[in-house]
Scaffold this motif. Structure first.
Motif, mmCIF file in Angstrom:
data_model
loop_
_atom_site.group_PDB
_atom_site.id
_atom_site.type_symbol
_atom_site.label_atom_id
_atom_site.label_comp_id
_atom_site.label_asym_id
_atom_site.label_seq_id
_atom_site.Cartn_x
_atom_site.Cartn_y
_atom_site.Cartn_z
ATOM 1 N N VAL A 175 0.823 -1.210 0.000
ATOM 2 C CA VAL A 175 0.000 0.000 0.000
ATOM 3 C C VAL A 175 0.859 1.263 0.000
ATOM 4 O O VAL A 175 0.337 2.372 -0.096
ATOM 5 N N ALA A 176 2.165 1.110 0.141
ATOM 6 C CA ALA A 176 3.065 2.267 0.149
ATOM 7 C C ALA A 176 3.219 2.830 -1.260
ATOM 8 O O ALA A 176 3.050 2.111 -2.256
ATOM 9 N N PRO A 177 3.495 4.131 -1.388
ATOM 10 C CA PRO A 177 3.724 4.722 -2.722
ATOM 11 C C PRO A 177 4.843 3.981 -3.453
ATOM 12 O O PRO A 177 5.856 3.611 -2.862
ATOM 13 N N LYS A 178 4.631 3.759 -4.750
ATOM 14 C CA LYS A 178 5.637 3.041 -5.540
ATOM 15 C C LYS A 178 6.962 3.786 -5.569
ATOM 16 O O LYS A 178 8.028 3.164 -5.619
ATOM 17 N N SER A 179 6.898 5.116 -5.563
ATOM 18 C CA SER A 179 8.146 5.882 -5.580
ATOM 19 C C SER A 179 8.957 5.658 -4.311
ATOM 20 O O SER A 179 10.187 5.667 -4.334
ATOM 21 N N LEU A 180 8.271 5.428 -3.174
ATOM 22 C CA LEU A 180 8.972 5.145 -1.919
ATOM 23 C C LEU A 180 9.680 3.794 -2.014
ATOM 24 O O LEU A 180 10.836 3.657 -1.591
ATOM 25 N N ILE A 181 8.962 2.797 -2.583
ATOM 26 C CA ILE A 181 9.566 1.472 -2.734
ATOM 27 C C ILE A 181 10.760 1.548 -3.668
ATOM 28 O O ILE A 181 11.805 0.930 -3.433
ATOM 29 N N ALA A 182 10.629 2.351 -4.732
ATOM 30 C CA ALA A 182 11.719 2.475 -5.690
ATOM 31 C C ALA A 182 12.931 3.139 -5.064
ATOM 32 O O ALA A 182 14.073 2.832 -5.429
ATOM 33 N N THR A 183 12.706 4.042 -4.132
ATOM 34 C CA THR A 183 13.816 4.783 -3.519
ATOM 35 C C THR A 183 14.454 4.026 -2.362
ATOM 36 O O THR A 183 15.681 3.952 -2.255
ATOM 37 N N TYR A 184 13.631 3.447 -1.479
ATOM 38 C CA TYR A 184 14.158 2.847 -0.255
ATOM 39 C C TYR A 184 14.024 1.328 -0.198
ATOM 40 O O TYR A 184 14.584 0.701 0.707
ATOM 41 N N GLY A 185 13.274 0.741 -1.116
ATOM 42 C CA GLY A 185 13.103 -0.702 -1.116
ATOM 43 C C GLY A 185 11.947 -1.142 -0.234
ATOM 44 O O GLY A 185 11.402 -0.362 0.557
ATOM 45 N N PRO A 186 11.585 -2.443 -0.333
ATOM 46 C CA PRO A 186 10.419 -2.957 0.405
ATOM 47 C C PRO A 186 10.773 -3.598 1.748
ATOM 48 O O PRO A 186 9.905 -4.212 2.382
ATOM 49 N N ASP A 187 12.011 -3.480 2.191
ATOM 50 C CA ASP A 187 12.428 -4.244 3.380
ATOM 51 C C ASP A 187 12.471 -3.433 4.670
ATOM 52 O O ASP A 187 12.548 -4.029 5.752
ATOM 53 N N ASN A 188 12.460 -2.115 4.597
ATOM 54 C CA ASN A 188 12.653 -1.298 5.800
ATOM 55 C C ASN A 188 11.500 -0.312 5.991
ATOM 56 O O ASN A 188 10.952 0.212 5.016
ATOM 57 N N GLY A 189 11.179 -0.055 7.252
ATOM 58 C CA GLY A 189 10.204 0.978 7.574
ATOM 59 C C GLY A 189 8.762 0.553 7.449
ATOM 60 O O GLY A 189 7.880 1.408 7.314
ATOM 61 N N PHE A 190 8.480 -0.736 7.538
ATOM 62 C CA PHE A 190 7.102 -1.214 7.442
ATOM 63 C C PHE A 190 6.715 -1.980 8.702
ATOM 64 O O PHE A 190 7.574 -2.336 9.512
ATOM 65 N N GLY A 191 5.428 -2.207 8.860
ATOM 66 C CA GLY A 191 4.945 -2.916 10.033
ATOM 67 C C GLY A 191 4.684 -2.022 11.231
ATOM 68 O O GLY A 191 4.469 -2.510 12.340
ATOM 69 N N TRP A 192 4.706 -0.704 11.024
ATOM 70 C CA TRP A 192 4.413 0.216 12.121
ATOM 71 C C TRP A 192 2.928 0.145 12.479
ATOM 72 O O TRP A 192 2.074 -0.169 11.635
ATOM 73 N N LYS A 193 2.616 0.455 13.710
ATOM 74 C CA LYS A 193 1.223 0.439 14.186
ATOM 75 C C LYS A 193 0.890 1.764 14.859
ATOM 76 O O LYS A 193 1.778 2.438 15.390
ATOM 77 N N LEU A 194 -0.378 2.110 14.845
ATOM 78 C CA LEU A 194 -0.826 3.367 15.435
ATOM 79 C C LEU A 194 -0.530 3.384 16.934
ATOM 80 O O LEU A 194 -0.758 2.401 17.634
ATOM 81 N N ASN A 195 -0.009 4.509 17.415
ATOM 82 C CA ASN A 195 0.343 4.741 18.819
ATOM 83 C C ASN A 195 1.543 3.918 19.294
ATOM 84 O O ASN A 195 1.841 3.889 20.490
ATOM 85 N N GLU A 196 2.234 3.289 18.373
ATOM 86 C CA GLU A 196 3.432 2.537 18.727
ATOM 87 C C GLU A 196 4.645 3.466 18.751
ATOM 88 O O GLU A 196 4.801 4.325 17.888
ATOM 89 N N ILE A 197 5.494 3.295 19.759
ATOM 90 C CA ILE A 197 6.749 4.052 19.818
ATOM 91 C C ILE A 197 7.723 3.381 18.863
ATOM 92 O O ILE A 197 8.112 2.220 19.056
ATOM 93 N N ILE A 198 8.109 4.107 17.832
ATOM 94 C CA ILE A 198 8.933 3.511 16.776
ATOM 95 C C ILE A 198 10.342 4.115 16.711
ATOM 96 O O ILE A 198 11.189 3.623 15.963
ATOM 97 N N ALA A 199 10.596 5.181 17.460
ATOM 98 C CA ALA A 199 11.912 5.820 17.390
ATOM 99 C C ALA A 199 12.116 6.696 18.614
ATOM 100 O O ALA A 199 11.224 6.843 19.463
ATOM 101 N N ALA A 200 13.301 7.262 18.692
ATOM 102 C CA ALA A 200 13.632 8.211 19.751
ATOM 103 C C ALA A 200 14.244 9.447 19.116
ATOM 104 O O ALA A 200 15.147 9.331 18.280
ATOM 105 N N GLN A 201 13.718 10.606 19.485
ATOM 106 C CA GLN A 201 14.343 11.865 19.073
ATOM 107 C C GLN A 201 15.522 12.118 19.997
ATOM 108 O O GLN A 201 15.348 12.239 21.208
ATOM 109 N N ILE A 202 16.704 12.208 19.425
ATOM 110 C CA ILE A 202 17.922 12.341 20.232
ATOM 111 C C ILE A 202 18.681 13.589 19.802
ATOM 112 O O ILE A 202 19.011 13.753 18.629
#
Length: 302
Positions: A175-202
């Motif tokens: 469901v991701a934009p094709k241009s995103l897949i073309a730029t970054y590939g289909p292996d990273n940055g997926f599977g996120w869920k709403l209200n999930e902590i996915i990173a830390a601002q440092i």
């Protein structure tokens, strides 16, 4: 040389020097800790302000820029990174680092599973994310960290998926934009869920920036303390010699003369303090001794 064999002047100077050095060292240690804590607090406050500013950039990108560019994102053959809040925040911070006041600061949205591998969290950063995930009430972490390039001071805050619009790029590759897949590939940055902590601002800064300021301020303050108290010690030493040691030496010489039979000398009584009272007592003792010797001589003459 044993302390008991020293004369009163050197003994007092030695004790005074030891007391001063001990007080100087203890106050320096205490002041160093206070200044270091203050320097850390100042840097932490600035880091919090920077994180809040970058959060505002993220919100602006998500609510203002994203809706304008998302239609193009779906049809454009080239990915538009300006639609991504993390990209906008990172770019804005890079521009901010051109300022002299923020040149030593660094910003990263460290994620264990990022779309852009530039944001990939290392082991330490991933552990911060895990701590935020394990304790939703934990809002901030800060401290020192050792890196190959040197020690740094960091401040981190959790970053969660709070809007469903974020999931259009991070739920599944299909469901991701094709241009995103073309730029970054289909292996990273997926599977996120709403209200999930996915990173830390440092936000981080070299430790020398924190500790160097406190050391310079400590040196300045301790120099001022030394400049103030050293003359006071010299004055105190002068007054001690004039008011105590010199009269005691004079009394010792007079007592020695009296012991040799010179009864025409007197103990100088120039003050009404303890030294003056001692001189008066010695004079009375000399008078009594003189009277006793005169009586003894009279008895021998008879």
């Amino acid at each position: 040389m044993p302390l008991k064999t020293l004369k009163l002047g050197p003994k007092f100077n030695l004790l005074l020097a030891l007391i001063f050095l001990a007080g100087f060292a203890l106050s320096g240690l205490a002041l160093s800790q206070v200044l270091q804590n203050r320097a850390q607090a100042e840097v932490a406050d600035k880091a919090q302000m920077l994180i809040q500013s970058m959060s505002s950039v993220r919100d602006y990108t998500s609510t203002q820029i994203g809706p304008l560019l998302n239609p193009q994102l779906k049809t454009s053959p080239n990915f538009i990174p300006e639609t991504i809040p993390a990209y906008s925040a990172t770019e804005v911070f890079q521009n901010l680092r051109k300022s002299e006041n923020y040149r030593e600061f660094f910003y990263k949205e460290a994620a264990p599973n990022p779309t852009n591998l530039r944001d990939k969290a290392d082991g330490f950063e991933a552990s911060l994310v895990e701590r935020f995930q394990g304790d939703p009430k934990l809002k901030e972490l800060s401290g020192f960290r050792d890196l190959p390039g040197g020690r740094i001071f960091y401040t981190a805050r959790p970053l969660a998926v709070t809007k469903e619009s974020c999931l259009q790029c991070h739920s599944t590759p299909d469901v991701a934009p094709k241009s995103l897949i073309a730029t970054y590939g289909p292996d990273n940055g997926f599977g996120w869920k709403l209200n999930e902590i996915i990173a830390a601002q440092i936000v981080s800064v070299p430790a020398e920036e924190v500790l160097g300021n406190s050391r310079r301020l400590l040196t300045l303050i301790m120099g001022i303390v030394l400049a103030v108290f050293l003359p006071l010690i010299l004055v105190l030493n002068y007054l001690l010699r004039r008011s105590v040691i010199r009269p005691l030496r004079q009394m010792a010489r007079t007592a020695e003369a009296v012991s040799m039979g010179q009864m025409d000398v007197d103990f100088e009584q120039k003050s009404q303090d303890e030294i003056g009272s001692l001189a008066g007592a010695f004079n009375r003792m000399k008078s009594s001794l003189q009277i006793s010797m005169n009586l003894l001589n009279q008895r021998k003459g008879t």
